[in-house]
Design a protein around this motif. Structure first.
Motif, mmCIF file in Angstrom:
data_model
loop_
_atom_site.group_PDB
_atom_site.id
_atom_site.type_symbol
_atom_site.label_atom_id
_atom_site.label_comp_id
_atom_site.label_asym_id
_atom_site.label_seq_id
_atom_site.Cartn_x
_atom_site.Cartn_y
_atom_site.Cartn_z
ATOM 1 N N UNK A 1 0.831 -1.214 0.000
ATOM 2 C CA UNK A 1 0.000 0.000 0.000
ATOM 3 C C UNK A 1 0.856 1.249 0.000
ATOM 4 N N UNK A 2 1.237 1.659 -1.168
ATOM 5 C CA UNK A 2 2.023 2.869 -1.326
ATOM 6 C C UNK A 2 2.340 3.003 -2.806
ATOM 7 N N UNK B 1 7.560 3.425 -5.283
ATOM 8 C CA UNK B 1 8.741 3.552 -4.430
ATOM 9 C C UNK B 1 8.573 2.767 -3.127
ATOM 10 N N UNK B 2 7.361 2.675 -2.621
ATOM 11 C CA UNK B 2 7.112 1.868 -1.421
ATOM 12 C C UNK B 2 7.380 0.393 -1.735
ATOM 13 N N UNK C 1 11.190 -0.114 -1.816
ATOM 14 C CA UNK C 1 11.794 -0.120 -0.480
ATOM 15 C C UNK C 1 11.368 -1.359 0.308
ATOM 16 N N UNK D 1 13.306 -7.005 10.388
ATOM 17 C CA UNK D 1 13.298 -6.047 9.288
ATOM 18 C C UNK D 1 13.142 -4.644 9.865
ATOM 19 N N UNK D 2 13.902 -3.688 9.315
ATOM 20 C CA UNK D 2 13.991 -2.364 9.950
ATOM 21 C C UNK D 2 12.698 -1.571 9.853
ATOM 22 N N UNK D 3 11.873 -1.886 8.860
ATOM 23 C CA UNK D 3 10.590 -1.195 8.717
ATOM 24 C C UNK D 3 9.473 -2.123 9.172
ATOM 25 N N UNK D 4 8.487 -1.561 9.818
ATOM 26 C CA UNK D 4 7.280 -2.326 10.129
ATOM 27 C C UNK D 4 6.310 -2.228 8.951
ATOM 28 N N UNK D 5 6.097 -1.018 8.465
ATOM 29 C CA UNK D 5 5.100 -0.822 7.409
ATOM 30 C C UNK D 5 5.472 -1.592 6.148
ATOM 31 N N UNK D 6 6.751 -1.649 5.834
ATOM 32 C CA UNK D 6 7.186 -2.258 4.574
ATOM 33 C C UNK D 6 7.785 -3.648 4.794
ATOM 34 N N UNK D 7 7.452 -4.264 5.916
ATOM 35 C CA UNK D 7 7.961 -5.596 6.281
ATOM 36 C C UNK D 7 7.186 -6.654 5.492
ATOM 37 N N UNK E 1 5.486 -9.614 7.347
ATOM 38 C CA UNK E 1 4.172 -9.345 7.929
ATOM 39 C C UNK E 1 3.105 -9.176 6.841
ATOM 40 N N UNK F 1 -2.247 -6.336 9.891
ATOM 41 C CA UNK F 1 -1.050 -5.490 9.761
ATOM 42 C C UNK F 1 -1.573 -4.087 9.507
ATOM 43 N N UNK F 2 -1.319 -3.509 8.349
ATOM 44 C CA UNK F 2 -1.953 -2.244 8.002
ATOM 45 C C UNK F 2 -3.433 -2.499 7.691
#
Lengths: 423, 423
Positions: free
Chosen positions: A66-67, A70-71, A74, A240-246, A249, A261-262
């Motif tokens: 969901x982005x 570029x999301x 990443x 993983x350093x990101x939660x949103x882009x993990x 998950x 998740x989101x």
């Protein structure tokens, strides 16, 4: 009081975003359903299947981030790479640099293999660096709109497999308008955005992961505290350093476990579903061929206006072409932009500027999505002829339209670039 | 062949996402324009102004992050916090835990100040920990839908200022349906999502930053290589770990420089603009009061059905209430879910399940966005009465609807929670 949104009529013939298919825009107006409504989860599963067809893959892990595009990039890189990992990035334009930048922020050691803008990277050089570095990941852009070149990928898939690296491909600018073979080319992870050949608005990033890539990402799976079950001990790998882009998950969210998740961006899901549905109905191969046909007509038309194209013809993407701004206009630093502004104002047609070393040197003209059609190509060439002439350039009367029409009269099998490898 | 999307009719009365306003859905069907089209940049600037009104702020840096509410949260935390920074997280539910989790992934040292679910955190305890730790950031959820409680924020704003910390607030679940005063309460950074009281679909995250917060983020500004100008030497601060969620770059994209970053999700921008436009037309205060009125009617109605509400009445959000699943139904582990499923199947009405310690213990009923209206409240209570009775619970005939109607007959000034502090 502020009014409803009421955008001016435009024909978007730049490097993207381009006009979305009206059917995709209307799909977004459908009412919402709850996040775990059976209709919602069925639609998510159905959408995964529709995108497998677009990606030409059997990958179970095929879903949306969901982005914007570029999301997706990443999410792929931050989920694959951890601090200290090596990544080899063949780069031939601005978006190759972006892969390097995002990898660096993920803490990876980046090994660039650069080619001059307007060309692509020699696979032998990639093989050499991959052999030396033994990276975790090889990350490459398929079509880099900054130069309009498309990197052949089949050789890179082989190189990655030979050295036990994962191949990540940013297919944002090519998917849906050029041949793209996730499985046949040995691509482990690929991501895109809807706003180019796929015919949708920016804001949803289709992703596909091979089982090998999914296993790598699952080895870093750490379910967050708020929803962890007793058997959700973290995997051994580094979180993983990101939660949103993990992606670990996000796989759990799209998978049978439906782990929260989101909150899925439902309207963008509807849009992405409709994009894939329309591509399936047209046929993935037929759509690439359509982009090749109209893209070739645009190239012919621009040359017919006396403009010189930029970059190596053998590697040009179907859906975007760069042309040098005529010398007379380039003498004025704002000359190129003034022509673009006149085309927008007098004809409602947008073409693109450019980045970095090409800024002020070339315009970029896109032919993609619904814009890959005859009247859009001809109207762009006609409009450009008039604004060029009024800006003082010498242009042959009707030269663009005539050349494009001649290209359309050329038998389709002579325009084969888009079909090559399409099985 | 797969058909167009055709969702079943639903009335979404859970904790969110809820039904989007049809005018917001239609706004998304508007045609796209180019990324740097004057209409696009004007619309972005206009949208910033509309959101300032919703946020009750004069913050110049008020814009959208292209992702769901969680993307907004992560953008704020990863842009503010660097590895080794301290963050104090008052937590009273699942979404407080999420702030801690995201902060940890950003490498921060997290200091939780926890309260029992169903209550909120005592500001004196927060002051104590903040005084000891001297954190860079205090990060808190305003309304945590997992427990339906809303943390009073004014005291926290003062505590943060007193100790030179930045106050970050996740306002996803409250903004647009409860009083929220960014400037008056001393909030430095706040983020939201469209899918609750704001009346839109998930997929765009409104954000606002005080000048103090913007300065902190600018101190970490590193323009990416592909678009860096000669005077874009990196700031002294450590580069933000995410590129996509780097608020320094996103400020440059929304600001006068219009520096290319992601490709703005235009349809979601249209949606976010329309949400803010409609809120402005209704009036921010009137909208909070509407949520308070219909939320109070729902609470009264649920009690009228003999259901016991969960949590401290003094801190309940206007727009969501949790009720204990009757003992008789809770005896069966799937009893609560069977009632929800029957309500969805027989009446097309969705209410919510719950997380963590409350899972299987309570349902959560939302009254927000377009759902904050009389017929939606009454239909939900009527449907719930019938499915409860058919599931074997003892419920007074008409008890829910009658109690809600009685609440509606109570003069509006007796329902003052939503108006408090609204200037």
């Amino acid at each position: 009081m502020t009014s409803q949104i009421n955008p001016p009529p435009r024909l978007l013939m730049g490097p993207g975003p381009v006009d979305a298919d009206p059917r995709v825009l209307r799909a977004m107006a459908a009412p919402l359903v709850g996040q775990f409504d059976p209709f919602m989860t069925d639609t998510m599963t159905e959408t995964m299947g529709l995108w497998r067809e677009v990606w030409r893959t059997a990958n179970e892990q095929t879903f949306l981030v969901d982005g914007t595009s570029r999301a997706g990039i990443e999410a792929a890189l931050v989920s694959l790479l951890e601090p200290g990992d090596d990544v080899v990035v063949p780069s031939f334009g601005r978006f190759g640099q972006l892969l390097a930048e995002i990898s660096e922020r993920a803490g990876a050691r980046v090994h660039l293999v650069e080619a001059e803008w307007g060309t692509v990277v020699d696979p032998d050089r990639v093989a050499e660096v991959v052999g030396q570095v033994r990276p975790r990941v090889v990350a490459v852009v398929h079509g880099d709109t900054s130069t309009t070149m498309a990197q052949p990928l089949e050789a890179l898939g082989q190189i990655a497999r030979d050295h036990d690296a994962l191949l990540y491909v940013d297919a944002t600018a090519t998917l849906g308008g050029n041949v793209f073979e996730t499985d046949a080319w040995g691509i482990d992870v690929a991501t895109a955005g809807l706003q180019k050949c796929l015919g949708g608005p920016s804001g949803s990033a289709p992703v596909t992961l091979s089982e090998r890539a999914a296993a790598r990402i699952r080895s870093r799976r750490h379910v967050e505290a708020g929803i962890r079950a007793d058997d959700d001990a973290g995997a051994a790998g580094r979180r993983i350093a990101s939660n949103y882009l993990d992606l670990a998950q996000i796989m759990d969210y799209w998978g049978p476990r439906r782990l929260n998740h989101h909150t899925e961006a439902t309207s963008m899901l509807y849009a992405a579903r409709e994009c894939a549905r329309l591509i399936g109905a047209e046929g993935v191969g037929a759509r690439a061929a359509r982009h090749a046909r109209h893209g070739a007509a645009m190239v012919a038309g621009l040359r017919g206006l006396g403009l010189e194209t930029f970059g190596d013809d053998r590697f040009r993407m179907n859906n975007v072409v760069a042309v040098r701004i005529p010398d007379r206009l380039r003498a004025d630093p704002g000359g190129g932009d003034a022509v673009r502004a006149a085309l927008l104002e007098d004809f409602g047609i947008e073409i693109g500027t450019s980045f970095g070393p090409l800024h002020g040197q070339v315009w970029r003209v896109g032919v993609m999505g619904t814009g890959a059609r005859r009247d859009a190509v001809l109207a762009t060439l006609a409009g450009l002829e008039h604004v060029l002439r009024r800006a003082g350039a010498v242009v042959p009367a009707g030269g663009g339209v005539d050349a494009a029409l001649a290209a359309y009269d050329t038998p389709a099998d002579a325009v084969s670039a888009g079909l090559e490898g399409d099985r």
